[in-house]
Design an enzyme around this catalytic site. Sequence first.
Site, PDB file in Angstrom:
ATOM      1  N   GLY A  18       0.817  -1.204   0.000  1.00  0.00           N
ATOM      2  CA  GLY A  18       0.000   0.000   0.000  1.00  0.00           C
ATOM      3  C   GLY A  18       0.852   1.256   0.000  1.00  0.00           C
ATOM      4  N   GLU A 214      -1.225  14.219  27.206  1.00  0.00           N
ATOM      5  CA  GLU A 214      -2.169  15.182  26.655  1.00  0.00           C
ATOM      6  C   GLU A 214      -3.480  15.078  27.409  1.00  0.00           C
ATOM      7  OE1 GLU A 214      -2.336  14.067  22.552  1.00  0.00           O
ATOM      8  OE2 GLU A 214      -3.774  12.473  22.894  1.00  0.00           O
ATOM      9  N   HIS A 252      -6.866  13.827  18.784  1.00  0.00           N
ATOM     10  CA  HIS A 252      -6.948  12.418  19.107  1.00  0.00           C
ATOM     11  C   HIS A 252      -8.306  12.063  19.686  1.00  0.00           C
ATOM     12  CE1 HIS A 252      -2.333  11.907  19.448  1.00  0.00           C
ATOM     13  NE2 HIS A 252      -2.770  11.456  18.296  1.00  0.00           N
TER      14      HIS A 252
END
Length: 295
Positions: A18, A214, A252
Site C-alpha cells: 500500500g 495530553e 486524538h
Amino acid sequence: MSILIDERTRLAVQGITGRDGSFHATQMMEYGTRVVAGVVPGKGGTTFAGPRDQRVPIFNSMDEAVRESGANTSVVYVPPAFAAQAIMEAADAGVGLVVAITEGVPVLDMARVHAFMRDKGVRLVGPNCPGLISPGKCKVGILPGQIVAPGPVGVISRSGTLTYEAVYHLTNAQLGQTTCVGIGGDPLVGTSFVDCLEAFSNDPETRAIVIIGEIGGTDEQEAARFVKEHIEVPVVGFVAGQTAPPGRRMGHAGAIISGGSGTAAEKIRAFEDAGIAVARRPAEIAQMIGSALRH
C-alpha cells in the site's frame, strides 16, 4: 540497551504494497531494520523491492510469514476496517510484538483486540501511533530516523508530532535516546505509560525518562503514581492541550475533557506531586533533562 525492539527484531510489514506500507517499509529498511516479510492477501509469492536491491518476500498470511521468515514482530499499515483482524492475525501467528500505525480503528474493534492480545500474551503498541525507534538499532513505524541519536533518555508519548519535537530538541542538546515509544492517543491502546515505564526501569542504560501526555483520560495520573512508587531516575513531563476548553475534542479520539476530569492542570498537578519536573513548553524538555542528568 533498548526496550521492545533491537538488532534482533525480525519485522513483517502487513500492508507492505500500500501507499503508506511501501513508503515506510523502505524507510525502515534504509534505517537498518531487518524487514524479513511482507503480508498482503492475494499477493503471496511476489516480492517487495526495497532499497539497495533488497527483495522482501510477500506472503498471503501472517502464519506463512512467521513460519517461512522467522518474523518476531509485525507492523500494521492496513485500512481501519481491517486493522483489528490484522492485529489478531499477527498475534495468532506467534509474534511477540505488534505495532499498529493505522488511525481510525473503531473502539469496539479495539475492545475485542485487547482481550485477544491479553489471552495470547502478545504486546501491542498503538493503534493510531507513530511506533517506536531504538536509535542506531531498529525502527518500527513512522518515526523519522534522522532526528534520533543513541543515548541515555527514554521517551514515551501519546502525541506523534510532539514526540518528534521533543526528540529533536534532545538530540540537538546531545542527549540521545535509548528508545522512543509513541503509544498513541486513542481511548484504547495496547501499551500504556506504565508499561513503558516498567520496561525503562529495568534498563540500566536508561538514566532519565521523558513523558509526553495530553488532555483526556487518566493515563498520566496512573503514570505519576508509578513514577512515585517505582522509578528512581529523573523524569520530565509535558502535557499538551493546556488551553483546550472542556468538552471539545482536540485531535486524538482520547483527547477530550469530560466532567472536569482529564484536564491539563489535573495531570500537571499529578506529575508535580509525584516529583516529576514539568516543562511548560516542549523546548524546555531537553534543558530540564540535561540539568537532571548533571545533578
